[in-house]
Design an enzyme around this catalytic site. Structure first.
Site, mmCIF file in Angstrom:
data_model
loop_
_atom_site.group_PDB
_atom_site.id
_atom_site.type_symbol
_atom_site.label_atom_id
_atom_site.label_comp_id
_atom_site.label_asym_id
_atom_site.label_seq_id
_atom_site.Cartn_x
_atom_site.Cartn_y
_atom_site.Cartn_z
ATOM 1 N N HIS A 1 116.826 60.927 27.113
ATOM 2 C CA HIS A 1 117.120 60.428 25.763
ATOM 3 C C HIS A 1 118.353 61.158 24.936
ATOM 4 C CE1 HIS A 1 113.257 58.817 26.305
ATOM 5 N NE2 HIS A 1 112.559 60.038 26.516
ATOM 6 N N HIS B 1 109.519 53.726 23.536
ATOM 7 C CA HIS B 1 108.830 52.480 24.258
ATOM 8 C C HIS B 1 108.660 51.353 23.284
ATOM 9 C CE1 HIS B 1 107.378 55.939 26.939
ATOM 10 N NE2 HIS B 1 108.228 55.958 27.133
ATOM 11 N N ASP C 1 113.125 53.266 29.260
ATOM 12 C CA ASP C 1 113.790 54.049 28.155
ATOM 13 C C ASP C 1 114.935 54.039 27.772
ATOM 14 O OD1 ASP C 1 111.312 55.883 27.786
ATOM 15 O OD2 ASP C 1 112.088 57.498 29.252
ATOM 16 N N HIS D 1 110.840 53.311 34.727
ATOM 17 C CA HIS D 1 110.653 53.850 33.508
ATOM 18 C C HIS D 1 111.997 54.486 32.763
ATOM 19 C CE1 HIS D 1 108.311 54.966 30.064
ATOM 20 N NE2 HIS D 1 109.036 56.113 29.988
#
Ligand SMILES: [Zn+2]
Length: 309
Positions: free
Chosen positions: A264, A78, A241, A237
């Site tokens: 991720h 973030h 990311d 979001h």
């Protein structure tokens, strides 16, 4: 010239680590041209420096972390997203714990912190990583891809069998020349499910997690009384990311990114796939602003950084 950027002066904040639940002090310091983003574990003796490096990314199950010589700094995505969104190339990040504080679960507080001291343009050209041909990475029905584009655009789609998520748009497209990172991306919070929180706590994770730093859902609904910050905050979001994960290559991208059900780990595999193919990318800079693609000039205009602008 499209210039490199750092902060005008030092700024600090404290917060709680999402997984360890411990108080963390964060200090952001200006850095010289071409030094990149470097994390410093100031609680260790001797202090350990962890420069941003896609090959040092680890621990991508819950968050993106960097690891070097057995030392790590977790939950960097973030903050990295805020730095990419504000176009900050060079910065020292001091922390006294193994993870960056979660703050409110979005990049908004980092943006606020960075803007509170101001951004300094530096006397050197920003180095972009330009994608020259399409690369992708797949795992089952999940995939991520980068393709050539004269700007930076992201498209993300998610699939969750949950009524609160299915009732929102699960596809988001953000072109950072057309939309404002600060206004349209930065405030989207991470999200989780009550039953997962209980499971993770059993494993000693998410000890700092609460309704203060995530959208939390039970089986049916969002439990946060304030509701959502964007109508499509969940998928937004994921865009936030991705901006942070991709910035772990150390440069802003000139590319179009698309992803389906990714996270991720896939974002990092995508970077490694890209960098492994020497014909798929090159570093470029724009000594004359007029020579830069219009989308790049718009994205990196300082006026684009204002809150609400
Ligand atoms: Zn996140």
């Amino acid at each position: 010239m499209i210039r490199q950027r750092t902060l005008k002066s030092i700024v600090s904040a404290t917060g709680v680590g999402l997984h360890g639940g411990r108080k963390v002090s964060l200090v952001l310091r200006p850095a010289a041209v071409d030094s990149g983003i470097v994390f410093h574990r100031v609680d260790l003796e001797p202090m350990v420096d962890l420069p941003v490096d896609p090959y040092a990314v680890c621990d991508t199950t819950m968050c993106s972390g960097l690891q070097k010589d057995g030392c790590k700094v977790g939950t960097v995505e973030h903050l990295m997203s805020a730095l990419a969104g504000l176009g900050i190339d060079n910065l020292h990040v001091d922390i006294d714990a193994p993870e960056i504080p979660i703050l409110d679960g979005s990049a908004g507080p980092f943006v606020f912190l960075l803007q509170s001291v101001g951004i300094e343009e530096q006397p050197a050209a920003k180095k972009f990583l330009r994608v020259k041909k399409r690369v992708e990475y797949r795992e089952g029905d999940k995939w991520v891809a980068l393709a050539p584009y004269d700007g930076f655009r992201l498209q993300f789609s998610i699939v969750f069998n949950h009524p609160a998520i299915e009732s929102t748009s699960t596809l988001a497209t953000v072109d950072l020349a057309e939309q404002s990172y600060v206004r349209d991306v930065a405030r989207a919070r991470t999200f989780g499910f009550m039953q997962d929180v209980e499971y993770m706590r059993g494993k000693g994770l998410a000890l700092g997690g609460s309704l203060e730093n995530a959208i939390v859902m039970d089986e049916y609904r969002v439990l946060n009384t304030e509701g959502l910050r964007y109508p499509d905050e969940f998928v937004r979001h994921k865009v936030l990311d991705a901006v942070g994960d991709l910035y772990l290559c150390g440069h802003p991208l000139l590319a179009s990114y698309s992803a389906h059900k990714a996270g991720h780990a896939l974002n990092n595999q995508l970077l490694r796939t890209l960098l492994a193919d020497a014909e798929a990318w090159e570093l470029v800079s724009f000594d004359e602003t007029a020579a830069a693609p219009a989308a790049v000039s718009r994205q990196f205009a300082l006026s684009a950084l204002a809150f609400g602008g």
